[in-house]
Design an enzyme around this catalytic site. Sequence first.
Site, PDB file in Angstrom:
ATOM      1  N   LYS A   1     -35.936 -18.588  -6.450  1.00 58.35           N
ATOM      2  CA  LYS A   1     -35.632 -18.125  -5.102  1.00 58.35           C
ATOM      3  C   LYS A   1     -35.438 -19.301  -4.141  1.00 58.35           C
ATOM      4  O   LYS A   1     -36.168 -20.286  -4.198  1.00 58.35           O
ATOM      5  CB  LYS A   1     -36.787 -17.246  -4.584  1.00 58.35           C
ATOM      6  CG  LYS A   1     -37.033 -15.996  -5.406  1.00 58.35           C
ATOM      7  CD  LYS A   1     -36.115 -14.873  -4.965  1.00 58.35           C
ATOM      8  CE  LYS A   1     -36.448 -13.550  -5.630  1.00 58.35           C
ATOM      9  NZ  LYS A   1     -37.661 -12.919  -5.123  1.00 58.35           N
TER      10      LYS A   1
ATOM     11  N   SER B   1     -38.080  -6.516 -14.579  1.00 61.32           N
ATOM     12  CA  SER B   1     -37.991  -7.307 -13.353  1.00 61.32           C
ATOM     13  C   SER B   1     -38.292  -8.757 -13.720  1.00 61.32           C
ATOM     14  O   SER B   1     -38.907  -9.029 -14.746  1.00 61.32           O
ATOM     15  CB  SER B   1     -38.982  -6.789 -12.321  1.00 61.32           C
ATOM     16  OG  SER B   1     -40.251  -6.706 -12.899  1.00 61.32           O
TER      17      SER B   1
ATOM     18  N   GLU C   1     -26.816 -18.071 -13.152  1.00 56.03           N
ATOM     19  CA  GLU C   1     -25.936 -17.239 -12.312  1.00 56.03           C
ATOM     20  C   GLU C   1     -26.550 -17.085 -10.931  1.00 56.03           C
ATOM     21  O   GLU C   1     -27.767 -17.201 -10.783  1.00 56.03           O
ATOM     22  CB  GLU C   1     -25.756 -15.865 -12.966  1.00 56.03           C
ATOM     23  CG  GLU C   1     -27.060 -15.100 -13.077  1.00 56.03           C
ATOM     24  CD  GLU C   1     -26.955 -13.842 -13.945  1.00 56.03           C
ATOM     25  OE1 GLU C   1     -26.995 -12.751 -13.375  1.00 56.03           O
ATOM     26  OE2 GLU C   1     -26.843 -13.975 -15.176  1.00 56.03           O
TER      27      GLU C   1
ATOM     28  N   CYS D   1     -59.399   2.749  19.132  1.00 57.72           N
ATOM     29  CA  CYS D   1     -58.157   3.016  18.408  1.00 57.72           C
ATOM     30  C   CYS D   1     -57.071   3.464  19.389  1.00 57.72           C
ATOM     31  O   CYS D   1     -57.299   4.381  20.175  1.00 57.72           O
ATOM     32  CB  CYS D   1     -58.402   4.096  17.357  1.00 57.72           C
ATOM     33  SG  CYS D   1     -56.890   4.731  16.626  1.00 57.72           S
TER      34      CYS D   1
ATOM     35  N   CYS E   1     -58.529  10.528  12.318  1.00 58.23           N
ATOM     36  CA  CYS E   1     -57.631   9.891  13.278  1.00 58.23           C
ATOM     37  C   CYS E   1     -56.203  10.362  13.022  1.00 58.23           C
ATOM     38  O   CYS E   1     -55.698  10.244  11.905  1.00 58.23           O
ATOM     39  CB  CYS E   1     -57.707   8.375  13.121  1.00 58.23           C
ATOM     40  SG  CYS E   1     -56.453   7.489  14.044  1.00 58.23           S
TER      41      CYS E   1
ATOM     42  N   CYS F   1     -56.458   7.412  18.731  1.00 59.00           N
ATOM     43  CA  CYS F   1     -57.421   8.499  18.929  1.00 59.00           C
ATOM     44  C   CYS F   1     -58.584   8.091  19.824  1.00 59.00           C
ATOM     45  O   CYS F   1     -59.422   8.922  20.156  1.00 59.00           O
ATOM     46  CB  CYS F   1     -57.945   8.988  17.584  1.00 59.00           C
ATOM     47  SG  CYS F   1     -59.035   7.815  16.769  1.00 59.00           S
TER      48      CYS F   1
ATOM     49  N   CYS G   1     -60.068   1.845  12.377  1.00 59.14           N
ATOM     50  CA  CYS G   1     -60.509   2.976  13.179  1.00 59.14           C
ATOM     51  C   CYS G   1     -61.463   3.772  12.305  1.00 59.14           C
ATOM     52  O   CYS G   1     -61.144   4.094  11.168  1.00 59.14           O
ATOM     53  CB  CYS G   1     -59.289   3.816  13.564  1.00 59.14           C
ATOM     54  SG  CYS G   1     -59.705   5.474  14.107  1.00 59.14           S
TER      55      CYS G   1
ATOM     56  N   LYS H   1     -28.127 -15.215  -7.846  1.00 52.58           N
ATOM     57  CA  LYS H   1     -28.908 -13.985  -7.785  1.00 52.58           C
ATOM     58  C   LYS H   1     -28.477 -13.204  -6.558  1.00 52.58           C
ATOM     59  O   LYS H   1     -28.818 -13.548  -5.434  1.00 52.58           O
ATOM     60  CB  LYS H   1     -30.401 -14.318  -7.705  1.00 52.58           C
ATOM     61  CG  LYS H   1     -31.276 -13.101  -7.770  1.00 52.58           C
ATOM     62  CD  LYS H   1     -32.748 -13.510  -7.823  1.00 52.58           C
ATOM     63  CE  LYS H   1     -33.625 -12.272  -7.865  1.00 52.58           C
ATOM     64  NZ  LYS H   1     -33.408 -11.370  -6.735  1.00 52.58           N
TER      65      LYS H   1
ATOM     66  N   ARG I   1     -31.674   1.311 -10.481  1.00 49.63           N
ATOM     67  CA  ARG I   1     -32.754   0.788 -11.305  1.00 49.63           C
ATOM     68  C   ARG I   1     -34.009   1.652 -11.202  1.00 49.63           C
ATOM     69  O   ARG I   1     -34.713   1.858 -12.168  1.00 49.63           O
ATOM     70  CB  ARG I   1     -33.066  -0.647 -10.857  1.00 49.63           C
ATOM     71  CG  ARG I   1     -34.178  -1.281 -11.635  1.00 49.63           C
ATOM     72  CD  ARG I   1     -34.458  -2.681 -11.141  1.00 49.63           C
ATOM     73  NE  ARG I   1     -35.512  -3.268 -11.933  1.00 49.63           N
ATOM     74  CZ  ARG I   1     -36.805  -3.027 -11.775  1.00 49.63           C
ATOM     75  NH1 ARG I   1     -37.189  -2.215 -10.827  1.00 49.63           N
ATOM     76  NH2 ARG I   1     -37.705  -3.587 -12.541  1.00 49.63           N
TER      77      ARG I   1
ATOM     78  N   GLU J   1     -24.845  -5.431 -10.539  1.00 53.43           N
ATOM     79  CA  GLU J   1     -25.455  -5.468  -9.210  1.00 53.43           C
ATOM     80  C   GLU J   1     -24.406  -4.989  -8.211  1.00 53.43           C
ATOM     81  O   GLU J   1     -23.341  -5.584  -8.096  1.00 53.43           O
ATOM     82  CB  GLU J   1     -25.882  -6.908  -8.888  1.00 53.43           C
ATOM     83  CG  GLU J   1     -26.683  -7.058  -7.634  1.00 53.43           C
ATOM     84  CD  GLU J   1     -28.200  -6.965  -7.869  1.00 53.43           C
ATOM     85  OE1 GLU J   1     -28.613  -6.761  -9.024  1.00 53.43           O
ATOM     86  OE2 GLU J   1     -28.949  -7.077  -6.888  1.00 53.43           O
TER      87      GLU J   1
ATOM     88  N   ASP K   1       0.826  -1.206   0.000  1.00 56.96           N
ATOM     89  CA  ASP K   1       0.000   0.000   0.000  1.00 56.96           C
ATOM     90  C   ASP K   1       0.860   1.256   0.000  1.00 56.96           C
ATOM     91  O   ASP K   1       0.469   2.284  -0.541  1.00 56.96           O
ATOM     92  CB  ASP K   1      -0.989   0.005   1.164  1.00 56.96           C
ATOM     93  CG  ASP K   1      -0.329  -0.096   2.499  1.00 56.96           C
ATOM     94  OD1 ASP K   1       0.809  -0.587   2.543  1.00 56.96           O
ATOM     95  OD2 ASP K   1      -0.935   0.308   3.500  1.00 56.96           O
ATOM     96  N   ALA K   2       2.040   1.161   0.591  1.00 58.55           N
ATOM     97  CA  ALA K   2       2.922   2.328   0.601  1.00 58.55           C
ATOM     98  C   ALA K   2       3.321   2.699  -0.827  1.00 58.55           C
ATOM     99  O   ALA K   2       3.300   3.860  -1.221  1.00 58.55           O
ATOM    100  CB  ALA K   2       4.165   2.047   1.441  1.00 58.55           C
ATOM    101  N   GLU K   3       3.654   1.669  -1.598  1.00 54.41           N
ATOM    102  CA  GLU K   3       4.032   1.931  -2.989  1.00 54.41           C
ATOM    103  C   GLU K   3       2.857   2.505  -3.765  1.00 54.41           C
ATOM    104  O   GLU K   3       3.004   3.417  -4.561  1.00 54.41           O
ATOM    105  CB  GLU K   3       4.486   0.621  -3.657  1.00 54.41           C
ATOM    106  CG  GLU K   3       5.950   0.342  -3.464  1.00 54.41           C
ATOM    107  CD  GLU K   3       6.318  -1.001  -4.080  1.00 54.41           C
ATOM    108  OE1 GLU K   3       7.134  -1.005  -5.005  1.00 54.41           O
ATOM    109  OE2 GLU K   3       5.759  -2.023  -3.646  1.00 54.41           O
TER     110      GLU K   3
ATOM    111  N   LYS L   1     -31.305 -17.663 -17.635  1.00 55.81           N
ATOM    112  CA  LYS L   1     -31.621 -16.875 -18.823  1.00 55.81           C
ATOM    113  C   LYS L   1     -31.495 -17.767 -20.049  1.00 55.81           C
ATOM    114  O   LYS L   1     -30.532 -18.529 -20.153  1.00 55.81           O
ATOM    115  CB  LYS L   1     -30.665 -15.697 -18.968  1.00 55.81           C
ATOM    116  CG  LYS L   1     -30.909 -14.604 -17.942  1.00 55.81           C
ATOM    117  CD  LYS L   1     -29.879 -13.503 -18.031  1.00 55.81           C
ATOM    118  CE  LYS L   1     -30.110 -12.517 -16.893  1.00 55.81           C
ATOM    119  NZ  LYS L   1     -28.890 -11.789 -16.551  1.00 55.81           N
TER     120      LYS L   1
ATOM    121  N   TYR M   1     -23.731  -8.301 -15.240  1.00 55.67           N
ATOM    122  CA  TYR M   1     -24.453  -9.483 -15.708  1.00 55.67           C
ATOM    123  C   TYR M   1     -25.168  -9.304 -17.039  1.00 55.67           C
ATOM    124  O   TYR M   1     -25.818 -10.214 -17.527  1.00 55.67           O
ATOM    125  CB  TYR M   1     -25.449  -9.949 -14.656  1.00 55.67           C
ATOM    126  CG  TYR M   1     -26.470  -8.915 -14.295  1.00 55.67           C
ATOM    127  CD1 TYR M   1     -27.566  -8.682 -15.112  1.00 55.67           C
ATOM    128  CD2 TYR M   1     -26.351  -8.157 -13.131  1.00 55.67           C
ATOM    129  CE1 TYR M   1     -28.498  -7.731 -14.801  1.00 55.67           C
ATOM    130  CE2 TYR M   1     -27.282  -7.187 -12.810  1.00 55.67           C
ATOM    131  CZ  TYR M   1     -28.351  -6.980 -13.643  1.00 55.67           C
ATOM    132  OH  TYR M   1     -29.278  -6.020 -13.339  1.00 55.67           O
TER     133      TYR M   1
ATOM    134  N   ASP N   1     -28.134 -10.447  -3.691  1.00 62.51           N
ATOM    135  CA  ASP N   1     -29.073  -9.617  -2.969  1.00 62.51           C
ATOM    136  C   ASP N   1     -28.436  -8.239  -2.839  1.00 62.51           C
ATOM    137  O   ASP N   1     -27.907  -7.873  -1.803  1.00 62.51           O
ATOM    138  CB  ASP N   1     -29.347 -10.234  -1.592  1.00 62.51           C
ATOM    139  CG  ASP N   1     -30.703  -9.819  -1.080  1.00 62.51           C
ATOM    140  OD1 ASP N   1     -31.429  -9.151  -1.822  1.00 62.51           O
ATOM    141  OD2 ASP N   1     -31.020 -10.158   0.065  1.00 62.51           O
TER     142      ASP N   1
HETATM  143 ZN   LIG Z   1     -57.851   6.313  15.314  1.00 66.66          ZN
END
Ligand SMILES: [Zn+2]
Length: 726
Positions: free
Chosen positions: A368, A134, A165, A462, A485, A465, A480, A167, A188, A228, A85-87, A344, A280, A169
């Site tokens: 998934k 999508s 491939e 509620c 409210c 309220c 409610c 997927k 996106r 991604e 890293d010095a170099e 794909k 991708y 996250d």
């Molecule tokens: Zn309420």
Amino acid sequence: MVLVGYLTVRRKNYKRYLSKDSRPYAFELTLVKRRAKLRTMAGREDSPSKIIDKETAFQRIFALRKAIEYHNSRYYQKDAPEISDAEYDRLMKELQDLESRYPDDELALSPTRRVGAAPLSKFASFTHLEPMLSLANAFDAEGIRDFDSRVRRLAKIERVEYVTEPKLDGLAVNLIYENGRFRRGATRGDGAVGEDVSQNLKTIVSLPLKMNNGASLPVPELIEVRGEVYMEKEPFEKLNRRRAEEGEAPFANPRNAAAGSLRQLDPKITARRPLNIFFYGVGAAGNAAFADHWEILEALAAWGFTVNPLVRKVPDIDACIAYFEEIGSIRSGLAYDIDGVVLKVNSLEIQNILGSVSRSPRWALACKFPAEQAVTVIRDIIVQVGRSGTLTPVAVMEPVNVGGAVVSRATLHNEDEILKKDIRIGDTVLIQRAGDVIPEVISVLAGKRTGGEKEFRMPRACPECGSEVVRQANEAAHRCVNLSCPAQLKEHIRHFSSRGAMDIEGLGEKLSAQLFDAKLIADPADLYFLTKEQLLGLDRQAEKSAENLLNAIGRSRAPALDKFIFALGIRHVGERTARLLAEHFGNLDALRSADCEELTAISEIGPEIAQSILEFFAEAKNRTVLEKFQRAGLSPRALPPPVQAGLRGKSFVFTGSLESMGRNEARTVVESLGGIVHSSVTGKTSYVVAGSDPGLKLEKARKQNITVISEEEFLTMAGRPIHRLA
Ligand SMILES: [Zn+2]
């Protein structure tokens, strides 16, 4: 928050990454491995002070940039650094010195400029040349086989070759390279329009600022490259520990950390985050010609884009299923989070035959993995009041790690659900989380009961309220009844100003509640009548932030019609429905006066949505608010009519420089809509588009009586209206 044991400790060696993250910038290196190769790459050993003539300086600058990008790639992409890293620091320092004395045209793409852009006040919007689609989902082998059967039936073939491939996250991004140089990049967004995060993308050192020449395929004039952005698990854990030490809220998971980092207004902060990127695919590919998807990946790799090493070309669907299972089995050992695999169809010809349906390509599938589960204890059940008055019971749990994220709340949906699962306060439960969704309670471990558990009953009043809570005969939800409210109104205002809606910067949950409680606003329209004096009367409101808020509110006075319809918060009208309505009706009055028949004539709008829209506009209170919007001068912009080959037969000549895009990009836009671009004005020219500093062509056009239009008019014509910032 408990951070110990936040993530399962992975066995891989991330020391390199970890130590890097504590340093100021992402490109600082730590591994020590000396080699003299550097000197040959960087050319002569002259110290900067000895360089006197400009030409020598430029040669040296060129060599240094090349060497530094080479070492970046050794370090970040190949995982095999060659210098200390010095170099590395010495090279950077020398380059910075030289560049400050001899700035050149290439400065913007220099490795020294990956960091250093000034913070923004807001991201500009960015229209993708080709929309980012999508993917449809499958969750098991059966779903994958169904997909394959459909592909084979539609394409009329026996066997389909696929590319598979992992997927990731992460966060999908779209980058534009012109003549091999990184020009702009965006998130996106909604698939059509994203946010321009170019400055932040540049800080990701594994993102090439220039494409490699010399690959078998020439560098195209213009190409959209899709990737991604993600954060590896270990650097994520490290980042969260540091945030906890500094008293900042930890990120829920690597995906949120990556998204939050990429959407930072200050690129210097992004540069400190250990972001990475895999590529991708491509969007608008200019003059590049490919036979299949595999070729695209090979070209991307040759051009210097990192492609996931787990990508495979497989002969048929059985191999896809085997791949899905194999990746599933090694998933927890990967350095990054994945939530499935993507298939794909390899042949681009077959991809074309298959096409897309409702913004999903029929040639790709996201498979998934099953959701991740964990066991924890319910401490309490609270009730939240939503925008439409719905009371939602929420379990408050002992914090627990599920699939890489610490969670402490789970939705219980409604009372029926609680009764059906017999969930009690104090119960030990099995919870499940899939992707970004809020976790769910799957079942109660009844064997762990001690007898001290308490049953839950929906409150009669509620909690916000005190009004009556009712349950409609055919509904699972309790509501409610009070239209005023405060919980509902606050939630309504928060929704109105949120990002997918009016996108009022700085008006978050806290501030909207504060404004509401101070009785400065009672509905979203009141926002447009706020004054600086009123804001300064609030707690913790400084002059500057009050001004910023008023500016942000002011900027939202001319919203796109679809965003405005979404912002109104009509029940069942989400972003997509709002867009359909905006496209169909063109203005709010037409939507207001539509009847049930006209509404349901729009595909995707059923009787339930139509009913809800009619009720909304019939409600006197809503009418009052709409009138108030009008008085405030709010005027939603109509969407341009959807264009399909809308410029067919039209010829364009561009003169001067465009603000929103380069010439090549403009050419692609015209051509994608069936038009042609010429370089000189003739009697046959349909339009001359005049940018800033137009040349002689403008005069010529005027002499020949050819229609001259502005950039803005051109973009509207092309169905890409500019979303200008105030
Ligand atoms: Zn309420």
